[in-house]
Design an enzyme around this catalytic site. Structure first.
Site, PDB file in Angstrom:
ATOM      1  N   ASP A 120       0.873  -1.162   0.000  1.00  0.00           N
ATOM      2  CA  ASP A 120       0.000   0.000   0.000  1.00  0.00           C
ATOM      3  C   ASP A 120       0.928   1.236   0.000  1.00  0.00           C
ATOM      4  O   ASP A 120       2.110   1.118   0.348  1.00  0.00           O
ATOM      5  CB  ASP A 120      -0.857  -0.046   1.274  1.00  0.00           C
ATOM      6  N   ASP A 175      -0.057   5.156   0.794  1.00  0.00           N
ATOM      7  CA  ASP A 175      -0.318   6.104   1.897  1.00  0.00           C
ATOM      8  C   ASP A 175      -0.286   5.395   3.238  1.00  0.00           C
ATOM      9  O   ASP A 175      -1.091   4.487   3.471  1.00  0.00           O
ATOM     10  CB  ASP A 175      -1.720   6.721   1.747  1.00  0.00           C
TER      11      ASP A 175
HETATM   12  P1  B16 Z   1      -6.752  10.015  -3.933  1.00  0.00           P
HETATM   13  P2  B16 Z   1      -3.769   3.950  -0.227  1.00  0.00           P
HETATM   14  C1  B16 Z   1      -5.709   5.771  -0.388  1.00  0.00           C
HETATM   15  O1  B16 Z   1      -4.393   5.381  -0.633  1.00  0.00           O
HETATM   16  C2  B16 Z   1      -5.785   6.581   0.887  1.00  0.00           C
HETATM   17  O2  B16 Z   1      -5.460   5.768   2.013  1.00  0.00           O
HETATM   18  C3  B16 Z   1      -7.180   7.111   1.071  1.00  0.00           C
HETATM   19  O3  B16 Z   1      -7.243   7.910   2.247  1.00  0.00           O
HETATM   20  C4  B16 Z   1      -7.553   7.958  -0.157  1.00  0.00           C
HETATM   21  O4  B16 Z   1      -8.891   8.436  -0.044  1.00  0.00           O
HETATM   22  C5  B16 Z   1      -7.411   7.098  -1.419  1.00  0.00           C
HETATM   23  O5  B16 Z   1      -6.079   6.594  -1.490  1.00  0.00           O
HETATM   24  C6  B16 Z   1      -7.698   7.878  -2.679  1.00  0.00           C
HETATM   25  O6  B16 Z   1      -6.711   8.862  -2.829  1.00  0.00           O
HETATM   26  O7  B16 Z   1      -7.745  11.029  -3.516  1.00  0.00           O
HETATM   27  O8  B16 Z   1      -5.325  10.531  -3.959  1.00  0.00           O
HETATM   28  O9  B16 Z   1      -7.129   9.332  -5.242  1.00  0.00           O
HETATM   29  O10 B16 Z   1      -3.770   3.910   1.266  1.00  0.00           O
HETATM   30  O11 B16 Z   1      -4.638   2.887  -0.878  1.00  0.00           O
HETATM   31  O12 B16 Z   1      -2.388   4.004  -0.817  1.00  0.00           O
HETATM   32 MG    MG Z   2      -2.836   3.214   3.268  1.00  0.00          MG
END
Ligand code: B16
Ligand code: MG
Length: 210
Positions: free
Chosen positions: A9, A11
């Site tokens: 993952d 974030d």
């Molecule tokens: P974006 P991951 C996710 O990333 C985040 O944890 C989540 O908080 C966010 O809403 C989602 O990506 C979408 O992100 O707005 O940048 O498209 O944890 O799956 O790496």
């Molecule tokens: Mg994450």
């Protein structure tokens, strides 16, 4: 290690962009007068931008049109990207950097499985654009975590079946997605004690002990 590949993952695992998501959503929630704190922010980990907005709006006593919601999501994303634009390779922690370097020296396939549509921009900012063997992200999926699509895509891109891959996640939605896809999962951060996970990491470098 019994695995042939690791799917990370992004974030909250590779980098701390989860903090920037929080700050950008908090600014929007404050402007709209909607209660929002770090605990509630944990519900947004791993889920898509629009699903995150819906969770925030659950605490609002107003109803908004689809056009208004799209504008709110855009407002949040603009603020979020401003914060991402300030990132550099120095924002990669030593723990993550040295662990990734050590894993890169093995014959393990390394991939990203992130719900974020900003994944290419983030990888560019932190100097990892060409590091991984494959990147599956929010731009190439229809269903966000807890659906397993992004991890199944990543596994397919590195030519491995789920049973041969370990997923590393910081979100409960991500752990659920990994298990639904038939993957083993190592949980850290907010999801570290998730009972569905196969491994529990105190820090990223604990991966080297597996
Ligand atoms: P974006 P991951 C996710 O990333 C985040 O944890 C989540 O908080 C966010 O809403 C989602 O990506 C979408 O992100 O707005 O940048 O498209 O944890 O799956 O790496
Ligand atoms: Mg994450």
């Amino acid at each position: 290690m019994k695995y042939k590949g690791i799917i990370f993952d992004l974030d909250g695992v590779i980098c701390s962009t989860d903090e920037y998501h929080y700050l950008a959503w908090k600014a929007l929630a404050d402007r709209l007068g909607i209660p929002f704190d770090r605990e509630r922010n944990n519900l947004l980990r791993g889920v898509s931008r629009m699903a995150s907005l819906e969770i925030i709006l659950e605490k609002s006593d107003k109803t908004y049109t689809e056009e208004e919601k799209a504008a709110f999501a855009e407002e949040k994303n603009t603020r979020y990207r401003e914060l991402l634009g300030r990132m550099s390779p120095a924002d990669l922690s030593d723990d993550v950097k040295t662990t990734l370097e050590a894993l890169r020296k093995t014959d393990l396939k390394l991939a990203i499985g992130s719900s974020s549509k900003n994944t290419p921009f983030i990888l560019e900012r932190i100097g990892l654009r060409d590091f991984f063997d494959a990147v599956a992200d929010g731009n190439c999926i229809t269903h966000s975590k807890p659906h397993p699509e992004v991890f199944l895509k990543a596994a397919g891109m590195i030519g491995l079946c789920p049973q041969d891959c370990l997923v590393v996640e910081d979100a409960h939605a991500g752990v659920e997605a990994a298990k639904a896809g038939g993957f083993d999962c190592a949980a850290m951060g907010d999801a570290r004690d998730d009972e569905r996970a196969d491994r529990h990491l105190e820090k990223f470098s604990d991966l080297l002990k597996i």
